[in-house]
Design an enzyme around this catalytic site. Structure first.
Site, PDB file in Angstrom:
ATOM      1  N   TYR A 268       1.073  -1.180   0.244  1.00 14.98           N
ATOM      2  CA  TYR A 268      -0.142   0.278  -0.100  1.00 14.98           C
ATOM      3  C   TYR A 268       0.969   1.387   0.154  1.00 14.98           C
ATOM      4  O   TYR A 268       2.533   1.328   0.117  1.00 14.98           O
ATOM      5  CB  TYR A 268      -1.085   0.108   1.310  1.00 14.98           C
ATOM      6  CG  TYR A 268      -0.006  -0.225   2.571  1.00 14.98           C
ATOM      7  CD1 TYR A 268      -0.026   0.312   3.138  1.00 14.98           C
ATOM      8  CD2 TYR A 268      -0.490  -0.893   3.109  1.00 14.98           C
ATOM      9  CE1 TYR A 268       0.505   1.220   4.699  1.00 14.98           C
ATOM     10  CE2 TYR A 268       0.232  -1.878   4.274  1.00 14.98           C
ATOM     11  CZ  TYR A 268       0.113  -0.566   5.243  1.00 14.98           C
ATOM     12  OH  TYR A 268       1.198  -0.723   6.480  1.00 14.98           O
ATOM     13  N   HIS A 318       6.156  -0.266   1.020  1.00 18.31           N
ATOM     14  CA  HIS A 318       6.462   0.666   0.301  1.00 18.31           C
ATOM     15  C   HIS A 318       7.009   0.313  -0.968  1.00 18.31           C
ATOM     16  O   HIS A 318       8.589  -0.160  -0.611  1.00 18.31           O
ATOM     17  CB  HIS A 318       6.061   2.094   0.965  1.00 18.31           C
ATOM     18  CG  HIS A 318       5.601   2.261   1.745  1.00 18.31           C
ATOM     19  ND1 HIS A 318       4.365   1.836   1.855  1.00 18.31           N
ATOM     20  CD2 HIS A 318       5.728   2.306   3.348  1.00 18.31           C
ATOM     21  CE1 HIS A 318       3.620   2.102   3.327  1.00 18.31           C
ATOM     22  NE2 HIS A 318       4.567   2.164   4.305  1.00 18.31           N
TER      23      HIS A 318
END
Length: 342
Positions: A268, A318
C-alpha cells in the site's frame, strides 16, 4: 452550503462586473462614433460575448497553470480522477464495499469493530468538515508545500520558501524546531497515523490516515476514555488536538492512490505518496520538498544520522523506487515543482 453560497456570490459579482465593463466599453465606442446609444446593438454584442464566456471552459483556479487541468499529459490524465474525495466527512461517511474489503486487508486486523458504528461514533465527536482545504475556489491560487522527511533537506536553506506557501503539509514525526532554516517553521496540516502521532501546535490540522478500523477507534478513545494505548506498538492514550482540527483521510482514496498511481506496486502507499496525491487534488500549485535520497544516495530522515544508503527505500510494504519515479514524472510534466535539496 456556506461554500456554495460564497461561490454563487463570487460568480454573480464576476458576471455583474463583466456586464458593467462591457457596457462601459461599448457605450464609449458608440459615443465616439455616433451620438445616440443603440441599446439593441449593445444587448446583441453582450449576448455574443456571454455565449463565448459560457462556451469557453472555466479554469479550475486563478494560477498561471492549475495542477488539476487536463489535456496536458496523457500519463497524468489516465491516473488523475477529479471525482475522488480525499476526505471522509460527516456528510459523506460511507466507504464503498470494495474499498472497505481492500482496506481491511492492509494490516490484517482481526475481528474489527463495525465500521458504520465506528464512523457514527467518530463523527459524533469531531465535526469532520469545514477545513479550508475541503473548499475549492476558482478565483484563488492555492499554493501548497508538501514537505517530506528526507535527509536532502539538510543545509538546503529552503525554510523561507516553504513558509511562504498558503498551506504547508508535513507528515509523521517530522520536527521543525532546530531545523527552521532548512525545513521552515510553518505547518498548516500534518499527516499522521496512530503509530506516528506527534504533538502539534493548536492551529495545525491533523489529518489522520487510517490503515485499519482500530485507527479510527483510537481517535475516539484518544479524545474521550483513553482506553486504547496499543495497536501493534504503543500509542498515546490521549492526544492534545482540538476536535475541529481533526480530519480523516478517506480509505477509498488510499485504494485509488494504490491502483491508479502505484499500479499495485508494494502492499500500500507510503504516507509521502498519500500526501502528494492528496495535494494534487486539493491544491492549485504543488511544490515538493524533502523527497528521495540525498546527493550521496542515502535514504534517511533529516533529523537523524543514518549511513545506510538503502534505509527506507524498500521496506517490503512500500515500493520506494516506484513512488519516487512518480514524483519525478510529475515534475517532468510540470504538474509539481520538485526541489531536490542537497
Amino acid at each position: 452550503m456556506v461554500a456554495v453560497r460564497k461561490r454563487n456570490v463570487k460568480m454573480f459579482t464576476f458576471v455583474f462586473l463583466l456586464i458593467t465593463i462591457t457596457s462601459f466599453v461599448l457605450n464609449y465606442k458608440h459615443q465616439v462614433t455616433i451620438t445616440t446609444w443603440d441599446i439593441k446593438q449593445l444587448i446583441i454584442q453582450f449576448s455574443e460575448q456571454f455565449r463565448k464566456l459560457i462556451k469557453y471552459p472555466r479554469r479550475p483556479c486563478s494560477c498561471t497553470t492549475c495542477v488539476s487541468e487536463r489535456g496536458r499529459s496523457l500519463w497524468f490524465d489516465q491516473r488523475f480522477n477529479q471525482t475522488m474525495q480525499p476526505f471522509l466527512t460527516s456528510r459523506d461517511a460511507l466507504i464503498p464495499e470494495d474499498s472497505y474489503r481492500w482496506w481491511l486487508k492492509l494490516q490484517g486486523e482481526k475481528s474489527p469493530k463495525n465500521i458504520n458504528d465506528t464512523l457514527k461514533e467518530l463523527f459524533g465527536i469531531i465535526p469532520g468538515d469545514g477545513d479550508p482545504l475541503q473548499e475549492r475556489d476558482i478565483f484563488t491560487c492555492r499554493r501548497c508545500a508538501v514537505v517530506g522527511n528526507s535527509g536532502n533537506l539538510r543545509q538546503s536553506q529552503y525554510g523561507h520558501d516553504i513558509d511562504s506557501h498558503d498551506f504547508v503539509l508535513r507528515m509523521n514525526r517530522a520536527p521543525t524546531a532546530g531545523f527552521e532554516s532548512d525545513v521552515g517553521s510553518k505547518t498548516t496540516h500534518h499527516f499522521v497515523y496512530p503509530e506516528s502521532y506527534k504533538e502539534m501546535a493548536e492551529n495545525v490540522s491533523m489529518i489522520v490516515i487510517p490503515f485499519k478500523t482500530l485507527d479510527l477507534r483510537w481517535i475516539v478513545t484518544a479524545l474521550t476514555t483513553g482506553t486504547i494505548n496499543f495497536t501493534y506498538v504503543p500509542v498515546p492514550r490521549k492526544i492534545k488536538v482540538k476536535k475541529e482540527k481533526i480530519l480523516i483521510y478517506n480509505p477509498a482514496f488510499i485504494k485509488y492512490v494504490y491502483e491508479n498511481w502505484l499500479q499495485h506496486h508494494g502492499r500500500y502507499p507510503s504516507t509521502g505518496l498519500l500526501s502528494l496525491v492528496f495535494a494534487l487534488h486539493v491544491c492549485d500549485e504543488v511544490n515538493v520538498y524533502g523527497f528521495g535520497a540525498d546527493s550521496r544516495g542515502h535514504w534517511h530522515h533529516y533529523w537523524e544520522n543514518n549511513p545506510s544508503a538503502g534505509a527506507f527505500r524498500q521496506t517490503g510494504v512500500h515500493d520506494g523506487d516506484f513512488e519516487f519515479n512518480i514524483t519525478l514524472t510529475l515534475a517532468s510534466i510540470e504538474k509539481i515543482n520538485f526541489f531536490k535539496g542537497r
